[in-house]
Design a protein around this motif. Sequence first.
Motif, PDB file in Angstrom:
ATOM      1  N   SER A  11       0.799  -1.239   0.000  1.00 47.07           N
ATOM      2  CA  SER A  11       0.000   0.000   0.000  1.00 47.07           C
ATOM      3  C   SER A  11       0.823   1.277   0.000  1.00 47.07           C
ATOM      4  O   SER A  11       0.273   2.358  -0.187  1.00 47.07           O
ATOM      5  CB  SER A  11      -0.930   0.005   1.229  1.00 47.07           C
ATOM      6  OG  SER A  11      -0.159   0.002   2.418  1.00 47.07           O
ATOM      7  N   SER A  12       2.130   1.188   0.220  1.00 46.04           N
ATOM      8  CA  SER A  12       2.913   2.408   0.454  1.00 46.04           C
ATOM      9  C   SER A  12       4.375   2.188   0.074  1.00 46.04           C
ATOM     10  O   SER A  12       4.815   1.045  -0.081  1.00 46.04           O
ATOM     11  CB  SER A  12       2.801   2.768   1.950  1.00 46.04           C
ATOM     12  OG  SER A  12       3.688   3.810   2.292  1.00 46.04           O
ATOM     13  N   ARG A  34      -2.939  -3.617   5.205  1.00 42.23           N
ATOM     14  CA  ARG A  34      -4.161  -3.326   5.965  1.00 42.23           C
ATOM     15  C   ARG A  34      -4.979  -2.236   5.284  1.00 42.23           C
ATOM     16  O   ARG A  34      -6.196  -2.290   5.247  1.00 42.23           O
ATOM     17  CB  ARG A  34      -3.804  -2.889   7.386  1.00 42.23           C
ATOM     18  CG  ARG A  34      -3.189  -3.994   8.224  1.00 42.23           C
ATOM     19  CD  ARG A  34      -2.515  -3.460   9.444  1.00 42.23           C
ATOM     20  NE  ARG A  34      -1.489  -2.483   9.101  1.00 42.23           N
ATOM     21  CZ  ARG A  34      -0.748  -1.804   9.950  1.00 42.23           C
ATOM     22  NH1 ARG A  34      -0.927  -1.995  11.244  1.00 42.23           N
ATOM     23  NH2 ARG A  34       0.162  -0.951   9.550  1.00 42.23           N
ATOM     24  N   SER A  35      -4.308  -1.239   4.729  1.00 37.82           N
ATOM     25  CA  SER A  35      -5.066  -0.089   4.215  1.00 37.82           C
ATOM     26  C   SER A  35      -5.372  -0.161   2.730  1.00 37.82           C
ATOM     27  O   SER A  35      -6.208   0.590   2.234  1.00 37.82           O
ATOM     28  CB  SER A  35      -4.344   1.215   4.538  1.00 37.82           C
ATOM     29  OG  SER A  35      -2.986   1.134   4.225  1.00 37.82           O
ATOM     30  N   ASN A  77       8.120  -7.724   2.359  1.00 41.71           N
ATOM     31  CA  ASN A  77       8.453  -6.296   2.442  1.00 41.71           C
ATOM     32  C   ASN A  77       7.808  -5.573   3.614  1.00 41.71           C
ATOM     33  O   ASN A  77       8.403  -4.650   4.164  1.00 41.71           O
ATOM     34  CB  ASN A  77       8.021  -5.641   1.120  1.00 41.71           C
ATOM     35  CG  ASN A  77       7.970  -4.133   1.195  1.00 41.71           C
ATOM     36  OD1 ASN A  77       9.012  -3.467   1.248  1.00 41.71           O
ATOM     37  ND2 ASN A  77       6.756  -3.576   1.225  1.00 41.71           N
ATOM     38  N   TYR A 141      13.422  -1.988  16.379  1.00 39.20           N
ATOM     39  CA  TYR A 141      13.583  -2.248  14.939  1.00 39.20           C
ATOM     40  C   TYR A 141      14.783  -3.158  14.706  1.00 39.20           C
ATOM     41  O   TYR A 141      14.693  -4.154  13.989  1.00 39.20           O
ATOM     42  CB  TYR A 141      13.749  -0.910  14.212  1.00 39.20           C
ATOM     43  CG  TYR A 141      13.812  -0.998  12.699  1.00 39.20           C
ATOM     44  CD1 TYR A 141      12.700  -1.417  11.956  1.00 39.20           C
ATOM     45  CD2 TYR A 141      14.963  -0.644  11.993  1.00 39.20           C
ATOM     46  CE1 TYR A 141      12.747  -1.484  10.568  1.00 39.20           C
ATOM     47  CE2 TYR A 141      15.015  -0.696  10.609  1.00 39.20           C
ATOM     48  CZ  TYR A 141      13.907  -1.114   9.897  1.00 39.20           C
ATOM     49  OH  TYR A 141      13.960  -1.168   8.514  1.00 39.20           O
ATOM     50  N   ILE A 174      16.033   5.014   2.919  1.00 39.36           N
ATOM     51  CA  ILE A 174      15.411   5.365   1.639  1.00 39.36           C
ATOM     52  C   ILE A 174      14.272   6.341   1.945  1.00 39.36           C
ATOM     53  O   ILE A 174      13.505   6.128   2.897  1.00 39.36           O
ATOM     54  CB  ILE A 174      14.819   4.118   0.934  1.00 39.36           C
ATOM     55  CG1 ILE A 174      15.857   2.985   0.865  1.00 39.36           C
ATOM     56  CG2 ILE A 174      14.305   4.469  -0.455  1.00 39.36           C
ATOM     57  CD1 ILE A 174      15.258   1.611   0.742  1.00 39.36           C
ATOM     58  N   THR A 176      11.056   7.320   1.944  1.00 41.06           N
ATOM     59  CA  THR A 176       9.695   6.790   1.727  1.00 41.06           C
ATOM     60  C   THR A 176       8.799   7.328   2.853  1.00 41.06           C
ATOM     61  O   THR A 176       9.303   7.911   3.830  1.00 41.06           O
ATOM     62  CB  THR A 176       9.651   5.242   1.799  1.00 41.06           C
ATOM     63  OG1 THR A 176       9.836   4.868   3.185  1.00 41.06           O
ATOM     64  CG2 THR A 176      10.703   4.590   0.940  1.00 41.06           C
ATOM     65  N   TRP A 179       9.495   7.332   6.838  1.00 41.92           N
ATOM     66  CA  TRP A 179      10.186   8.344   7.640  1.00 41.92           C
ATOM     67  C   TRP A 179       9.243   9.399   8.183  1.00 41.92           C
ATOM     68  O   TRP A 179       9.602  10.124   9.105  1.00 41.92           O
ATOM     69  CB  TRP A 179      11.344   8.959   6.838  1.00 41.92           C
ATOM     70  CG  TRP A 179      12.451   7.963   6.690  1.00 41.92           C
ATOM     71  CD1 TRP A 179      12.657   7.107   5.638  1.00 41.92           C
ATOM     72  CD2 TRP A 179      13.463   7.654   7.657  1.00 41.92           C
ATOM     73  NE1 TRP A 179      13.739   6.287   5.891  1.00 41.92           N
ATOM     74  CE2 TRP A 179      14.249   6.604   7.112  1.00 41.92           C
ATOM     75  CE3 TRP A 179      13.780   8.144   8.923  1.00 41.92           C
ATOM     76  CZ2 TRP A 179      15.330   6.056   7.808  1.00 41.92           C
ATOM     77  CZ3 TRP A 179      14.867   7.603   9.601  1.00 41.92           C
ATOM     78  CH2 TRP A 179      15.623   6.576   9.040  1.00 41.92           C
ATOM     79  N   LYS A 181       6.702   8.649   9.831  1.00 42.53           N
ATOM     80  CA  LYS A 181       6.233   8.079  11.109  1.00 42.53           C
ATOM     81  C   LYS A 181       7.375   7.783  12.065  1.00 42.53           C
ATOM     82  O   LYS A 181       7.137   7.528  13.239  1.00 42.53           O
ATOM     83  CB  LYS A 181       5.460   6.764  10.831  1.00 42.53           C
ATOM     84  CG  LYS A 181       4.333   6.881   9.835  1.00 42.53           C
ATOM     85  CD  LYS A 181       3.958   5.506   9.246  1.00 42.53           C
ATOM     86  CE  LYS A 181       3.811   5.529   7.740  1.00 42.53           C
ATOM     87  NZ  LYS A 181       3.866   4.209   7.109  1.00 42.53           N
TER      88      LYS A 181
END
Length: 226
Positions: A11-12, A34-35, A77, A141, A174, A176, A179, A181
């Motif tokens: 989704s992103s 999920r979205s 991913n 993480y 990267i 995207t 970052w 969040k």
Amino acid sequence: MEKCAIITGSSSGLGLEITKSLLFSGYTVFGGSRSGTELEHDNFYDVELDITSSESVEEFFETVREFTDQVHLVVNNAGICEMQSLSETSTENFELHLATNTLGPFLLFQGLESFLIKDETHIISILSTAAHYGYPNVAAYNASKFGQLGLIQSLKKEWKDYKVRFTNLFPGAIDTPLWDKVGSKFSRDKMLKTSDFMTVFNFIVHAPPTIQFPEMTFLHKDGFLE
Ligand SMILES: NC(=O)c1ccc[n+]([C@@H]2O[C@H](COP(=O)([O-])OP(=O)(O)OC[C@H]3O[C@@H](n4cnc5c(N)ncnc54)[C@H](OP(=O)(O)O)[C@@H]3O)[C@@H](O)[C@H]2O)c1
């Protein structure tokens, strides 16, 4: 049906770009998130998936099974990342990183086994330099990506007789939506662009199947973020 691909986190960010690129290359793509996404394509199946839930992963594979029982390419991913010091990190947040980045791939691979094509399936995991190197203020993480790498290294040996290819990617930062969040002050100018990532990804995906790329680390030419 043409070649089939499964991708988690479609989704992103990287997942969305990979999905578009695979569709352009003629793959039928089952994307899980999920979205969901507004992306529309005859060969794209936008499937609801919460990678932290065994029920949701089972339902995802039931949907895939309605169309095929063979998967040529898997892109592991989906992932989350937040930056917090150890004392700021709640137990819930630590568990959420493990549930998404470590348990999630475990559930994905369990569901995947019956879809493997001997001597053909290619499994690409988007890990991170944080699966190899410890960084400050990302213990959750780091721990979850190190854990994911251990899972994959074990599985690679367990699934030896399937003769499937595993590729572990270890990109640096990267630029995207991840970052947005993360909660960090790092300059986006010192990060790879999504197009840089796609150059590497497409090179690997479209290389002759007689070649394997077990691991690849790549990052911005100025080095690690500090
Ligand atoms: N960006 C970087 O600097 C960087 C560097 C190295 C490695 N990576 C790795 O690259 C991967 C993709 O990151 P990105 O930068 O593209 O981040 P992103 O834009 O935030 O995308 C993350 C994707 O993961 C999905 N996801 C998160 N939790 C999920 C869950 N519980 N179930 C299913 N899907 C879930 C999200 O979908 P929903 O929210 O819709 O579920 C979204 O599609 C991650 O594994 C990340 O660790 C990123």
